[in-house]
Write a protein that holds these residues in place. Sequence first.
Motif, PDB file in Angstrom:
ATOM      1  N   ILE A 122       8.950   4.673  12.879  1.00  0.00           N
ATOM      2  CA  ILE A 122       7.601   4.484  12.372  1.00  0.00           C
ATOM      3  C   ILE A 122       7.617   4.649  10.855  1.00  0.00           C
ATOM      4  CG2 ILE A 122       5.262   5.443  12.320  1.00  0.00           C
ATOM      5  CD1 ILE A 122       5.859   3.914  14.847  1.00  0.00           C
ATOM      6  N   VAL A 123       6.957   3.720  10.173  1.00  0.00           N
ATOM      7  CA  VAL A 123       6.822   3.790   8.718  1.00  0.00           C
ATOM      8  C   VAL A 123       5.447   4.383   8.412  1.00  0.00           C
ATOM      9  CG1 VAL A 123       6.756   2.474   6.580  1.00  0.00           C
ATOM     10  CG2 VAL A 123       8.287   1.770   8.432  1.00  0.00           C
ATOM     11  N   PRO A 124       5.390   5.433   7.611  1.00  0.00           N
ATOM     12  CA  PRO A 124       4.095   6.036   7.290  1.00  0.00           C
ATOM     13  C   PRO A 124       3.132   5.011   6.695  1.00  0.00           C
ATOM     14  CG  PRO A 124       5.875   7.464   6.577  1.00  0.00           C
ATOM     15  CD  PRO A 124       6.507   6.166   6.975  1.00  0.00           C
ATOM     16  N   SER A 125       1.863   5.141   7.047  1.00  0.00           N
ATOM     17  CA  SER A 125       0.826   4.235   6.552  1.00  0.00           C
ATOM     18  C   SER A 125      -0.341   5.042   6.021  1.00  0.00           C
ATOM     19  CB  SER A 125       0.350   3.326   7.687  1.00  0.00           C
ATOM     20  OG  SER A 125      -0.825   2.633   7.322  1.00  0.00           O
ATOM     21  N   ASP A 126      -1.038   4.496   5.042  1.00  0.00           N
ATOM     22  CA  ASP A 126      -2.202   5.205   4.494  1.00  0.00           C
ATOM     23  C   ASP A 126      -3.468   4.878   5.282  1.00  0.00           C
ATOM     24  OD1 ASP A 126      -2.423   2.578   3.693  1.00  0.00           O
ATOM     25  OD2 ASP A 126      -3.268   3.049   1.724  1.00  0.00           O
ATOM     26  N   ALA A 154       0.825  -1.202   0.000  1.00  0.00           N
ATOM     27  CA  ALA A 154       0.000   0.000   0.000  1.00  0.00           C
ATOM     28  C   ALA A 154       0.861   1.255   0.000  1.00  0.00           C
ATOM     29  CB  ALA A 154      -0.905   0.017   1.232  1.00  0.00           C
ATOM     30  N   PRO A 155       0.449   2.302  -0.729  1.00  0.00           N
ATOM     31  CA  PRO A 155       1.216   3.540  -0.741  1.00  0.00           C
ATOM     32  C   PRO A 155       1.207   4.208   0.620  1.00  0.00           C
ATOM     33  CG  PRO A 155      -0.920   3.837  -1.812  1.00  0.00           C
ATOM     34  CD  PRO A 155      -0.764   2.366  -1.569  1.00  0.00           C
ATOM     35  N   ALA A 156       2.349   4.744   1.026  1.00  0.00           N
ATOM     36  CA  ALA A 156       2.463   5.385   2.335  1.00  0.00           C
ATOM     37  C   ALA A 156       2.193   6.878   2.184  1.00  0.00           C
ATOM     38  CB  ALA A 156       3.858   5.176   2.900  1.00  0.00           C
ATOM     39  N   VAL A 157       1.054   7.323   2.729  1.00  0.00           N
ATOM     40  CA  VAL A 157       0.709   8.722   2.535  1.00  0.00           C
ATOM     41  C   VAL A 157       0.347   9.431   3.830  1.00  0.00           C
ATOM     42  CG1 VAL A 157      -0.068   8.339   0.176  1.00  0.00           C
ATOM     43  CG2 VAL A 157      -1.697   8.122   2.038  1.00  0.00           C
ATOM     44  N   ILE A 158       0.072   8.661   4.880  1.00  0.00           N
ATOM     45  CA  ILE A 158      -0.322   9.302   6.130  1.00  0.00           C
ATOM     46  C   ILE A 158       0.685   8.935   7.220  1.00  0.00           C
ATOM     47  CG2 ILE A 158      -2.081   9.482   7.917  1.00  0.00           C
ATOM     48  CD1 ILE A 158      -4.169   8.870   5.854  1.00  0.00           C
ATOM     49  N   ALA A 159       1.383   9.916   7.744  1.00  0.00           N
ATOM     50  CA  ALA A 159       2.385   9.635   8.781  1.00  0.00           C
ATOM     51  C   ALA A 159       1.709   9.340  10.113  1.00  0.00           C
ATOM     52  CB  ALA A 159       3.323  10.826   8.917  1.00  0.00           C
ATOM     53  N   GLN A 160       2.338   8.465  10.902  1.00  0.00           N
ATOM     54  CA  GLN A 160       1.801   8.164  12.217  1.00  0.00           C
ATOM     55  C   GLN A 160       2.129   9.298  13.195  1.00  0.00           C
ATOM     56  OE1 GLN A 160      -0.080   5.585  12.895  1.00  0.00           O
ATOM     57  NE2 GLN A 160       0.093   4.706  10.856  1.00  0.00           N
ATOM     58  N   ALA A 161       1.360   9.328  14.267  1.00  0.00           N
ATOM     59  CA  ALA A 161       1.591  10.338  15.290  1.00  0.00           C
ATOM     60  C   ALA A 161       2.955  10.120  15.935  1.00  0.00           C
ATOM     61  CB  ALA A 161       0.499  10.244  16.351  1.00  0.00           C
TER      62      ALA A 161
END
Length: 207
Positions: free
Chosen positions: A124-128, A19-26
């Motif tokens: 942390i690896v960004p997740s969508d 999945a493309p990583a577009v939303i960074a975790q807190a």
Amino acid sequence: MLRMKMLALAALPAALLTAPAVIAQAPSALDQVSQHLKAVDTMTANFSQTDRRGQVLGGKLTLKRPGKVRFQYQKGVPMLIVADGKRLNMIDYEVKRVESWPVGNSPLSVLLDAGKDLSRYAKIVPSDDPRVVMVEARDAKRPEYGRITLVFARIDSAPAGLSLQGWSVIDAQNNRTTVKLANQRFNVAVADSAFRWTDPRRRGPRA
């Protein structure tokens, strides 16, 4: 061959891996992962492992911190992976071969030693998907150990609000192994005898 198939031992759900990583975790996500690892003394689950060739094997995972884990493969698969608190052993009963090295030299050490400071070797690896927390861990000074990416689902009822869904390991040869978990149970009774194994090179169990 055995080490290549088994050391990788790792992975997340395939959809999450691609999945493309577009939303960074807190910023607090890494602390939450650390809290989860410290809150879980034992875990059992069913696992499904996919290697770089696409071969899929299943079985039962039993984990007990610190340093103990057992991957009991499905009936008919003459392999076993077990860590006894000190060493990680990969046993092939078909050819009567055993490979062994310190638990700390394996990517799985991040799962087996909750006392490690994640901030020193993990990120942390960004997740969508905001319901998913992904953590990549590696030892920059020991690239031969490979790297592991853990995938957690945010579930309020799970320890520290996270439930381990699986992981992906990439070894020094860039081979990927994926593991998905199901039917996870946390902090259940697990006897130390679960991490004994029979050495095919000689008679008798190993503690």
